[in-house]
Design a protein around this motif. Structure first.
Motif, PDB file in Angstrom:
ATOM      1  N   ASN A  29     -82.448 -15.521 -38.522  1.00 38.73           N
ATOM      2  CA  ASN A  29     -81.793 -16.557 -37.728  1.00 38.73           C
ATOM      3  C   ASN A  29     -80.310 -16.291 -37.485  1.00 38.73           C
ATOM      4  N   THR A  30     -79.604 -15.781 -38.496  1.00 39.06           N
ATOM      5  CA  THR A  30     -78.171 -15.581 -38.339  1.00 39.06           C
ATOM      6  C   THR A  30     -77.860 -14.089 -38.320  1.00 39.06           C
ATOM      7  N   TYR A  31     -77.105 -13.687 -37.342  1.00 34.03           N
ATOM      8  CA  TYR A  31     -76.772 -12.275 -37.224  1.00 34.03           C
ATOM      9  C   TYR A  31     -75.433 -12.079 -36.538  1.00 34.03           C
ATOM     10  N   THR A  32     -74.772 -11.020 -36.941  1.00 31.90           N
ATOM     11  CA  THR A  32     -73.506 -10.620 -36.350  1.00 31.90           C
ATOM     12  C   THR A  32     -73.778  -9.681 -35.187  1.00 31.90           C
ATOM     13  N   THR A  51     -68.960 -13.244 -35.111  1.00 32.38           N
ATOM     14  CA  THR A  51     -69.837 -13.781 -36.141  1.00 32.38           C
ATOM     15  C   THR A  51     -70.970 -14.607 -35.529  1.00 32.38           C
ATOM     16  N   TRP A  52     -71.912 -14.984 -36.368  1.00 30.03           N
ATOM     17  CA  TRP A  52     -73.142 -15.615 -35.915  1.00 30.03           C
ATOM     18  C   TRP A  52     -72.891 -16.895 -35.127  1.00 30.03           C
ATOM     19  N   ASN A  53     -71.827 -17.622 -35.482  1.00 31.98           N
ATOM     20  CA  ASN A  53     -71.568 -18.891 -34.809  1.00 31.98           C
ATOM     21  C   ASN A  53     -70.527 -18.762 -33.704  1.00 31.98           C
ATOM     22  N   ASN A  73     -76.207 -17.939 -28.269  1.00 30.81           N
ATOM     23  CA  ASN A  73     -77.295 -17.921 -29.245  1.00 30.81           C
ATOM     24  C   ASN A  73     -78.583 -18.530 -28.694  1.00 30.81           C
ATOM     25  N   THR A 101     -73.660 -13.437 -41.825  1.00 32.26           N
ATOM     26  CA  THR A 101     -72.824 -14.510 -41.311  1.00 32.26           C
ATOM     27  C   THR A 101     -71.367 -14.104 -41.100  1.00 32.26           C
TER      28      THR A 101
END
Length: 123
Positions: A29-32, A51-53, A73, A101
């Motif tokens: 789900n989270t990736y750079t 970053t992921w966010n 995303n 993250t």
């Protein structure tokens, strides 16, 4: 996991380009996300990462103030907006991702890579 870059082309110095990277097949789900580039006869080098966010970005000194990395995303996309292009920006540009993250600037930290898109800046 598959990454596909697009948007590279021949452009005059001072011009702009927007590269895109489409990600598919991921199971995390989270990736750079990051962009690297490789000029003829040179090693591949870091360009930018996010970053992921999307909150934290890092850039190579050579592109600071000219390039902007972003991500969407919802659609598994990354973008590299390149302005004020210079002939020394000529290279194959690669998109890369890794689970996590935080940001990473070393290519050894990235597991998944695209095939690259050619950017050529004429003087």
């Amino acid at each position: 996991v598959q990454l596909v870059e697009s948007g590279g082309e021949l452009v005059q110095a001072g011009g702009s380009l927007r590269l895109s990277c489409a990600v598919s097949g991921r199971t995390f789900n989270t990736y750079t996300m990051a962009w690297f580039r490789q000029a003829p006869g040179k090693e591949r080098e870091f360009v930018a990462t996010v970053t992921w966010n999307g909150v934290i970005t890092q850039y190579a000194d050579s592109v600071k103030g000219r390039f902007t990395i972003s991500r969407d995303n919802a659609n598994d996309m990354s973008y590299l907006q390149m302005n004020s292009l210079k002939p020394e920006d000529t290279a194959v540009y690669y998109c890369a991702i890794r689970m996590g993250t935080r940001y990473y600037t070393n290519e050894q930290d990235y597991r998944y890579w695209g095939q690259g898109t050619q950017v050529t800046v004429s003087s």
